[in-house]
Design a protein around this motif. Structure first.
Motif, short mmCIF file in Angstrom:
data_model
loop_
_atom_site.label_atom_id
_atom_site.label_comp_id
_atom_site.label_asym_id
_atom_site.label_seq_id
_atom_site.Cartn_x
_atom_site.Cartn_y
_atom_site.Cartn_z
N ASP A 404 0.82 -1.22 0.00
CA ASP A 404 0.00 0.00 0.00
C ASP A 404 0.86 1.27 0.00
O ASP A 404 0.51 2.27 -0.63
N GLN A 405 1.96 1.19 0.73
CA GLN A 405 2.81 2.39 0.82
C GLN A 405 3.50 2.67 -0.53
O GLN A 405 3.61 3.82 -0.95
N GLN A 407 2.20 1.89 -3.36
CA GLN A 407 1.15 2.36 -4.26
C GLN A 407 0.82 3.83 -3.97
O GLN A 407 0.66 4.64 -4.89
N ASP A 408 0.74 4.19 -2.68
CA ASP A 408 0.44 5.58 -2.31
C ASP A 408 1.53 6.52 -2.83
O ASP A 408 1.25 7.61 -3.34
N TRP A 409 2.76 6.08 -2.67
CA TRP A 409 3.91 6.88 -3.15
C TRP A 409 3.82 7.08 -4.67
O TRP A 409 3.95 8.20 -5.16
N ASP A 411 1.12 6.79 -6.58
CA ASP A 411 -0.07 7.59 -6.92
C ASP A 411 0.21 9.08 -6.72
O ASP A 411 -0.18 9.91 -7.54
N ALA A 412 0.87 9.39 -5.62
CA ALA A 412 1.16 10.81 -5.34
C ALA A 412 2.13 11.38 -6.38
O ALA A 412 1.97 12.52 -6.82
#
Ligand SMILES: Cc1ncc(COP(=O)(O)O)c(C=O)c1O
Length: 454
Positions: A404-405, A407-409, A411-412
């Motif tokens: 998840d981390q 993916q978040d990175w 995405d941002a």
């Protein structure tokens, strides 16, 4: 629709103006943030019906809605999958090819285009050290090229088996677990099975290949060895010399998939890693990847093109005319296609304009950037390099991060238009991956991306 009327004049001006602006983007922005299917549908659906529309209105929908919903693979910030970086010369010439409606099937219809394409194929064959007799054609991509090549490999094996009195058996190809997904697909389509060679470090070696074949209970069902010159996920070049030797010992077709990494043949700093490629029976290199051609363009070469022709040539009364002179080169005879865009021409134009040395420099710059990025990763306590890069791909992990981390990175980074760098996986673990290809991707951008993992 086919005459040059005022509407055509309007479209020529508007579409060429758009194309000109797109060509002049330097750098090309990433875009691709607004990909909401409902919003896309709402803008586009009404344009397609029985009635006509003003071209400016339709082009406006493309400009405001379609184009921004596409992540630009040719942006120097596109660092995922395998990027693209077509030269301006190649893009321009691609437009010309589109306008010229060249039917690239046969010498009869497109002699000039085929001669120019074959000169490029010869250049690639020479870099690989293939014999003067080698030849092939351009197809749409590495997947199409792998399929076309392995169709020939299977047919040759079937002929040999028939000669030995064994018919109707299911054939297999020896592959590494790191071969591209299109190889797996190809084998399924061809109703062949893979004999997967286990490797300790994701690099197929002659020794591992020999051990796998010797341990196998049914070596007579093997048709081909598939090696990769630049794996998609990690850019690893298999032991091509070792694999070629084992393939020869066992009388197997030797296919080299260099769709991504084959362009490294033009880079002196890594050329030695390709030794053995000169023994390939078939070889694939995608210019739409690292030879800076526009989509879609894959070079497919055979050591013995006559064998490929004996498998792929289409016979029909209406095609007899293209086969009346055996000296004429018909690209349709070397893959499963018939109609064919002369997709090698943009590469021919760009190579001729810029010279091969400019290509060497641009390819070397991605290799060098990968090494610099690996060094930057080594400087940061929160990051770990997974393996030293062979080519332009760098795999690394952020210690203690879960999927998840990552993916978040990612995405941002896309949302902020910094980079497109989707996570990948390595031995079951989510990891980060740079795929460098564009010569304008900078080490400053790399640092910025890495800093955002802190
Ligand atoms: C090693 C390799 N082979 C084959 C392919 C498939 O090529 P294409 O996407 O042009 O079909 C790729 C694509 O990334 C690749 O990296």
């Amino acid at each position: 629709m086919h005459s040059v009327d005022p509407t055509t004049e309007q479209m020529i001006r508007a579409v060429l103006a758009y194309a000109e602006n797109r060509l002049r983007l330097d750098p090309v922005p990433l875009d691709g943030v607004n990909r909401d299917p409902a919003a896309l549908h709402a803008t586009l659906a009404g344009l397609l019906g029985g009635e006509s529309h003003n071209p400016d209105q339709v082009l406006g929908a493309y400009t405001s809605c379609v184009a921004p919903a596409v992540i630009s693979a040719d942006s120097p910030r596109f660092l995922g999958f395998i990027p693209a970086a077509p030269t301006k010369a190649a893009l321009l010439f691609d437009m010309l090819v589109s306008c010229a409606s060249i039917q690239g099937i046969s010498w009869l219809e497109a002699a000039g285009a085929i001669q120019a394409e074959n000169i490029v194929l010869r250049l690639i064959a020479d870099r690989a050290g293939l014999p003067a007799s080698a030849g092939g054609c351009f197809v749409s991509g590495g997947s199409a090229a792998n399929l076309s090549a392995l169709v020939v490999a299977r047919e040759v094996a079937k002929r040999k088996a028939a000669h030995a009195g064994h018919t109707g058996r299911r054939l297999r190809a020896v592959v590494s677990a790191d071969a591209h997904s299109s190889i797996t697909n190809t084998l399924r389509i061809l109703e062949m099975d893979p004999l997967i060679v286990a490797t300790s470090d994701h690099r197929l070696t002659g020794a591992a290949l020999r051990a796998a074949i010797e341990a196998d209970g049914d070596p007579a069902s093997l048709a081909a060895v598939v090696a990769t010159a630049g794996t998609t996920n990690a850019g690893i070049i298999d032991d091509l010399a070792g694999a070629a030797t084992v393939a020869r010992e066992h009388g197997l077709w030797f296919h080299v998939d260099g769709a991504y990494g084959g362009a490294g043949l033009f880079a002196p700093s890594v050329r030695a890693a390709y030794d053995g490629i000169e023994h390939a029976d078939s070889f694939v290199l995608d210019p739409h990847k690292w030879l800076f051609a526009p989509f879609d363009c894959a070079a497919l070469l055979y050591r013995d093109p006559a064998l490929a022709r004996s498998v792929h040539k289409q016979d029909a009364s209406y095609l007899d005319v293209i086969h009346s002179d055996p000296a004429e080169w018909n690209p349709t005879d070397y893959a499963y296609h018939l109609t064919r865009r002369a997709r090698g021409l943009p590469l021919w134009f760009s190579l001729s304009v810029h010279g091969v040395s400019a290509y060497t420099e641009a390819i070397e710059s991605a290799i060098s950037l990968a090494r610099q990025a690996a060094a930057e990763i080594g400087k940061r306590g929160y990051l770990e390099l997974i393996r030293e890069p062979d080519l332009g791909i760098v795999l690394f992990r952020r210690t203690s991060w879960a999927q998840d981390q990552y993916q978040d990175w990612a995405d941002a980074l896309l949302r902020d238009q910094v980079a497109f760098i989707p996570p990948s996986a390595w031995q079951g673990e989510t990891v980060a991956r740079f795929a460098f290809l564009h010569p304008h991707t900078s080490i400053d951008l790399v640092r910025q991306i890495l800093d955002r993992m802190d």
